[in-house]
Design an enzyme around this catalytic site. Structure first.
Site, short mmCIF file in Angstrom:
data_model
loop_
_atom_site.label_atom_id
_atom_site.label_comp_id
_atom_site.label_asym_id
_atom_site.label_seq_id
_atom_site.Cartn_x
_atom_site.Cartn_y
_atom_site.Cartn_z
N HIS A 11 34.44 46.70 29.84
CA HIS A 11 33.84 46.78 31.17
C HIS A 11 33.89 48.24 31.59
O HIS A 11 34.81 48.68 32.29
CB HIS A 11 34.62 45.89 32.15
CG HIS A 11 33.97 45.79 33.48
ND1 HIS A 11 33.05 44.82 33.79
CD2 HIS A 11 34.11 46.56 34.59
CE1 HIS A 11 32.65 44.98 35.04
NE2 HIS A 11 33.28 46.04 35.55
N ASP B 218 34.37 51.60 36.72
CA ASP B 218 33.57 51.87 37.92
C ASP B 218 33.54 53.37 38.17
O ASP B 218 34.16 54.15 37.43
CB ASP B 218 34.14 51.13 39.15
CG ASP B 218 35.54 51.63 39.50
OD1 ASP B 218 36.35 51.85 38.57
OD2 ASP B 218 35.83 51.82 40.68
N GLU C 97 38.48 45.83 31.00
CA GLU C 97 38.07 47.10 31.59
C GLU C 97 38.93 48.21 30.97
O GLU C 97 39.84 47.94 30.17
CB GLU C 97 38.22 47.04 33.11
CG GLU C 97 37.62 48.26 33.80
CD GLU C 97 37.27 48.02 35.27
OE1 GLU C 97 37.60 46.95 35.82
OE2 GLU C 97 36.65 48.91 35.85
N ASP D 43 36.41 40.18 24.60
CA ASP D 43 35.77 41.47 24.41
C ASP D 43 34.32 41.38 24.89
O ASP D 43 33.38 41.26 24.09
CB ASP D 43 35.80 41.88 22.93
CG ASP D 43 35.20 43.29 22.72
OD1 ASP D 43 34.90 43.63 21.55
OD2 ASP D 43 35.02 44.02 23.73
O1 G3I Z 1 52.61 42.35 41.13
C1 G3I Z 1 52.17 41.00 40.98
C2 G3I Z 1 53.22 40.19 40.21
O2 G3I Z 1 54.41 40.10 40.98
C3 G3I Z 1 52.67 38.80 39.89
O3 G3I Z 1 53.61 38.08 39.11
C4 G3I Z 1 51.35 38.97 39.14
C5 G3I Z 1 50.73 37.66 38.71
O4 G3I Z 1 50.22 37.01 39.84
O5 G3I Z 1 50.40 39.67 39.96
C6 G3I Z 1 50.87 41.00 40.21
O6 G3I Z 1 49.91 41.66 41.01
C7 G3I Z 1 48.72 41.96 40.32
C8 G3I Z 1 48.55 43.48 40.34
O7 G3I Z 1 47.29 43.86 39.75
C9 G3I Z 1 49.68 44.16 39.54
O8 G3I Z 1 49.63 43.79 38.23
C10 G3I Z 1 47.57 41.30 41.07
O9 G3I Z 1 47.65 39.90 40.87
C11 G3I Z 1 46.24 41.80 40.49
O10 G3I Z 1 45.16 41.32 41.26
C12 G3I Z 1 46.21 43.32 40.50
O11 G3I Z 1 45.03 43.70 39.82
C13 G3I Z 1 44.59 45.04 40.06
C14 G3I Z 1 43.07 44.95 40.20
O12 G3I Z 1 42.53 46.27 40.33
C15 G3I Z 1 42.64 44.11 41.40
O13 G3I Z 1 43.17 44.67 42.55
C16 G3I Z 1 44.96 45.89 38.85
O14 G3I Z 1 46.37 46.10 38.81
C17 G3I Z 1 44.25 47.24 38.93
O15 G3I Z 1 44.44 47.93 37.70
C18 G3I Z 1 42.76 47.04 39.14
O16 G3I Z 1 42.24 48.32 39.33
C19 G3I Z 1 40.82 48.39 39.31
C20 G3I Z 1 40.43 49.14 40.58
O17 G3I Z 1 40.73 48.32 41.70
C21 G3I Z 1 38.96 49.51 40.54
N1 G3I Z 1 38.67 50.28 39.32
C22 G3I Z 1 38.94 49.48 38.13
C23 G3I Z 1 40.41 49.20 38.07
C24 G3I Z 1 40.80 48.49 36.78
O18 G3I Z 1 40.33 47.17 36.73
O1 9MR Z 2 33.08 46.95 38.02
C1 9MR Z 2 34.07 46.52 38.95
C2 9MR Z 2 35.46 46.77 38.33
O2 9MR Z 2 35.69 48.16 38.21
C3 9MR Z 2 36.53 46.14 39.22
O3 9MR Z 2 37.79 46.22 38.55
C4 9MR Z 2 36.19 44.67 39.49
C5 9MR Z 2 37.22 44.00 40.38
O4 9MR Z 2 37.30 44.67 41.58
O5 9MR Z 2 34.91 44.55 40.11
C6 9MR Z 2 33.88 45.04 39.23
O6 9MR Z 2 32.64 44.95 39.92
C7 9MR Z 2 32.08 43.64 40.02
C8 9MR Z 2 32.16 43.19 41.47
O7 9MR Z 2 33.53 43.03 41.81
C9 9MR Z 2 31.36 41.92 41.66
N1 9MR Z 2 29.98 42.12 41.21
C10 9MR Z 2 29.92 42.46 39.79
C11 9MR Z 2 30.64 43.76 39.54
C12 9MR Z 2 30.62 44.14 38.07
O8 9MR Z 2 31.33 43.20 37.33
#
Ligand code: G3I
Ligand code: 9MR
Length: 573
Positions: free
Chosen positions: A488, A177, A547, A538
């Protein structure tokens, strides 16, 4: 339509050209001469051994015993392993059972990770907001500038005067993103700067072919400076607090940066973001001083002001504003004691002030690996290093904490069917970065003890990322025989170029499936529930497994780069 047809033809040619592999799971880039070398194979022949042939002359150079079959719980596969570490002569080899070839080419050579680690760092240049990427530096992935961010508003706008706005240019896009996030910048910047701290002499000579390559400042520092400059603009000059993120209200579509023209906003200041900011600014103040004394002082002043704000606002936790859906970098059991400890250690190293020592003396730490939501182990790295001048008993306690986690990962490696430093709780969103960070934990233990078994286990972390996994894939775009191709990542998806931007680490397999569902943007079910090592697809749809992100590429760069230098007999500073 014409583009699409060209794309299809190109894809057909390109896809056909990819070699399907021979079955053995190995590091698809190869191995340093003295490295631990393990081959994993789903053998059904009950053969006793594997023969390794030198492809220069087809001579058998090693007959290695195959272990009894064992099941890897995270994929359900029954596999056997062969140790070919005794092959140390540079060359190209392949593995056979009888006349049946079972492996790709196996490269043995001390520089096999050099291109990879440089590409992993160069990727941050491709993530620059606010800059056009010129063909001279970006090759075919050159693109127009996006997101100048010279007029950024507050979200929700109702909370500020109508004319409120700030200028917050530069910085790296977080991932696939176009958001810019302080919390994720923290651990990412730390990791790249710690790599520089450990291999300063070598990295001073590394050119990344970026616009700043002709300056007197090392390229890796020039690249990180692009994000540090942005981070500084996220600090409120009125009180030292730091805004949590800068994004549009909602994620944009599959467009290039310059086509994403919606309003961009900063949101509330938070304790975690402000402590993370304080930590990396204190670290940067030390590192950049020889190159830019003014910036160094600015960074240190900003760090101290941020720390002060966060101490006064210890529980200002992020809350996603109504109507916004971009990334949060906030987790359910968030405390900010880990961020406070990390910031205090970095500030103590930079200032030796008692105020920071007092926080350190009253904050516990534990053997929990580092991720954006728990940075306590970054403080453990600092406290365990005798060069940092902490009290001897504190240093010893931190070393014990470091070795406790490293020993857990090492014994897991030595006792698992796949010989990997991966435990069940590592299979989360961004699992490949957890594996890379496990490798870095093991390298710190190796630096401390000089016990090669830690280095051997760290090698296996990189092996997993580069092909020693059930999917027989290298999770790094453009590096390996069978690689991630459709991440992604908006720039890779929206440009008219088949190959993804190179050097990016895909998030990796896990059972979370947050991107699975009936909506058009979601994935069909790709998981094999209960076998998290298979939970990867993939495809663009999979932001939960495919991503890319700055906090995933940074540990990849460190792990591959450190192994490169260690392979060449260079020890960290
Ligand atoms: O810490 C818990 C753990 O205790 C548990 O066992 C596990 C399984 O349920 O979950 C763990 O938490 C997870 C957390 O990441 C740490 O790994 C959450 O479920 C999971 O939802 C969370 O996902 C994060 C995701 O955003 C959604 O919030 C990712 O770490 C994080 O890298 C990702 O970051 C996104 C940014 O928001 C937007 N830009 C893209 C980026 C990468 O996808
Ligand atoms: O592209 C977004 C990615 O960076 C985030 O990790 C993800 C989860 O927050 O969301 C992606 O954006 C999606 C949005 O959440 C829902 N509409 C489609 C977007 C692209 O997949």
């Amino acid at each position: 339509m014409k583009h699409f047809l060209i794309f299809l033809v190109f894809m057909a040619i390109f896809a056909k050209a990819e070699n399907p592999g021979f079955g053995a799971r190995i590091n698809q880039l190869g191995y340093g001469q003295q490295a631990k070398k393990i081959l994993i194979y789903k053998d059904t022949t009950n053969a006793e051994s594997v023969e390794f042939r030198d492809l220069a002359n087809e001579q058998i150079v090693l007959t290695a015993p195959l272990s009894p079959a064992a099941v890897w719980e995270f994929s359900g596969e029954s596999v056997r392993k062969a140790d070919f570490s005794s092959i140390t002569k540079p060359g190209l080899y392949a593995a056979y059972i009888g006349e049946k070839r079972i492996s790709d080419n196996i490269f043995v050579q001390n520089n096999v990770y050099e291109d990879l680690f440089k590409a992993a760092i160069k990727w941050f240049y491709y993530q620059r907001a606010g800059m056009a990427l010129a063909p001279e530096f970006a090759g075919k992935w050159a693109r127009a500038a996006g997101h100048p961010d010279t007029a950024v508003y507050f979200y929700p706008e109702s909370e500020k005067p109508a004319d409120w706005k700030i200028s917050s240019p530069k910085g790296w896009y977080d991932a696939g993103d176009y958001g810019k996030y302080i919390v994720n910048s923290g651990i990412s910047v730390f990791t790249l700067l710690e790599f520089y701290e450990h291999f300063e002499t070598q990295l001073k000579k590394v050119s990344l072919n970026i616009p700043e390559s002709k300056s007197k400042t090392p390229d890796i520092l020039e690249e990180v400076r692009w994000n540090l400059d942005w981070m500084l603009t996220m600090q409120d000059p009125a009180d030292g607090g730091v805004y949590h993120k800068l994004t549009t209200a909602r994620f944009c579509g599959r467009v290039m940066p310059d086509a994403d023209i919606a309003k961009r906003y900063v949101v509330m200041k938070t304790t975690a973001a402000t402590f993370d900011f304080a930590a990396v600014m204190a670290q940067a103040a030390r590192i950049y001083k020889p190159f830019d004394a003014k910036f160094s002082q600015t960074a240190l002043n900003a760090a101290e002001r941020a720390f002060d704000w966060a101490i006064k606002n210890p529980v200002t936790l992020f809350k996603q504003p109504e109507g916004m859906n971009t990334g949060q970098y906030h987790h359910q059991d968030e405390t900010t004691l880990d961020e406070r400890l990390w910031a205090a250690t970095e500030l103590f190293i930079s200032t030796k002030k008692k105020v920071y020592a007092d926080v350190i003396d009253t904050t516990s730490f534990a053997s929990r690996g580092p991720w954006w939501g728990d940075v306590n182990f970054l403080a453990v790295y600092r406290l365990s290093d005798a060069k940092n001048g902490f009290k001897k008993d504190l240093t010893k306690a931190a070393q014990d904490t470091l070795l406790k986690l490293a020993n857990h990962l090492k014994s897991t490696t030595e006792n698992s069917a796949y010989n990997l430093p991966i435990v069940k709780e590592n299979f989360v969103w961004g699992s490949n970065s957890v594996v890379a960070n496990n490798g870095i934990v093991l390298l710190h233990a190796y630096y401390l003890t000089k016990d090669k078994s830690y280095l051997d286990a760290a090698q296996r972390a990189l092996d997993y990322i580069l092909g020693a996994n059930p999917l027989d894939i290298s999770y790094v775009t453009g590096h390996g025989n069978r690689t991630t191709k459709f991440p992604h990542h908006r720039p890779s998806d929206a440009d008219a170029i088949f190959e993804a931007v190179p050097g990016m680490l895909a998030g990796g397999a896990h059972d979370g499936g947050q991107d699975v569902g009936p909506n058009p943007w979601q994935c069909e079910e790709y998981r094999k529930l209960g076998k998290p090592a298979l939970g990867y697809i993939d495809d663009w749809c999979s932001y939960a497994s495919n991503e890319v992100a700055i906090n995933w590429n940074a540990p990849l760069a460190y792990l591959a780069g450190a192994l490169h230098y260690l392979n060449n007999g260079i020890r960290p500073k």
